[in-house]
Design an enzyme around this catalytic site. Sequence first.
Site, PDB file in Angstrom:
ATOM      1  NE  ARG A  55     -15.174 -20.319  27.590  1.00 26.05           N
ATOM      2  CZ  ARG A  55     -15.079 -19.844  28.826  1.00 26.05           C
ATOM      3  NH1 ARG A  55     -14.324 -20.480  29.717  1.00 26.05           N
ATOM      4  NH2 ARG A  55     -15.731 -18.770  29.184  1.00 26.05           N
ATOM      5  CG  ASP A  57     -22.888 -24.533  26.841  1.00 26.25           C
ATOM      6  OD1 ASP A  57     -21.865 -24.112  27.413  1.00 26.25           O
ATOM      7  OD2 ASP A  57     -23.929 -23.858  26.707  1.00 26.25           O
ATOM      8  CE1 TYR A 115     -22.905 -21.816  19.027  1.00 31.54           C
ATOM      9  CE2 TYR A 115     -22.542 -19.449  18.854  1.00 31.54           C
ATOM     10  CZ  TYR A 115     -22.224 -20.675  19.409  1.00 31.54           C
ATOM     11  OH  TYR A 115     -21.234 -20.768  20.344  1.00 31.54           O
ATOM     12  NE  ARG A 202     -28.959 -25.504  24.993  1.00 33.56           N
ATOM     13  CZ  ARG A 202     -28.401 -26.122  26.043  1.00 33.56           C
ATOM     14  NH1 ARG A 202     -27.102 -25.972  26.291  1.00 33.56           N
ATOM     15  NH2 ARG A 202     -29.138 -26.863  26.828  1.00 33.56           N
TER      16      ARG A 202
END
Length: 261
Positions: A55, A57, A115, A202
């Site tokens: 999932r 954001d 990522y 992040r």
Amino acid sequence: MTRYALGIEYDGGEFLGWQRLSKPGEPDPGSLQAALEHALSFVADAPIDTVCAGRTDAGVHAACQVVHFDSDAAREPRGWMLGVTSRLPPAMCVRWCLPVADDFHARFSARARRYRYRLLNRPVRPALERQYLSWERRPLDAAAMHRAAQALLGEQDFSAFRTVHCQAPHARRDMQAIAVRREGEQVVFELQANAFLHHMVRNIVGSLLEVGAGERPEAWIGEVLRGRDRTLAGPTAPPEGLTFLGPRYGPEWGLPAEVLL
């Protein structure tokens, strides 16, 4: 029933994140999952539920999110791909569709996830590609950030880099690769782990920026990790620069090369 795997590309800037925010069949305020399931259900002429690999954001993009679903509708993979894409918002598309074994699971069959975070490092904010770039006006030392990031490799407790809202039962994750490099005015962060915690990427980027700007020593990243305290780490980097490159699976599932280990 046939199980299918989809490769989904999306610009997350227009959505409130991946996860459906309402019950199936009810109006949804803007999740990616609801948009995909609405399109799939139209093509199948029956309700369709989906499971994704990871999932994302609100504001986070994906180059190849992998999803699986089950259907008894008589459709060829190409028909699913083109038919569903025609019913999706412009910021989403189905890149590929393949029938898979009944025991394939988009989330649990994945061995790793990757990522990429891109940041423009110059005194002036971006105008072009601003929806896909974060921005930092302070000069950054990419080599120092790369060296500091190596303290995060291996299976460790990443409590210091997850949000207080993270629902994962534990914070142990295996960081398989992490790299920071400069490409002209951009700084690129790439991370691969068996799985990630909520805001983990992040929060790591936000902490590395403190090192890159010279405000923290390289050894500080390892100290923060060992401290297991989110309040000791740096701020959460903005979502715009983050793209989920996709999960990675073993070759036994017969998926496209871009999502294989």
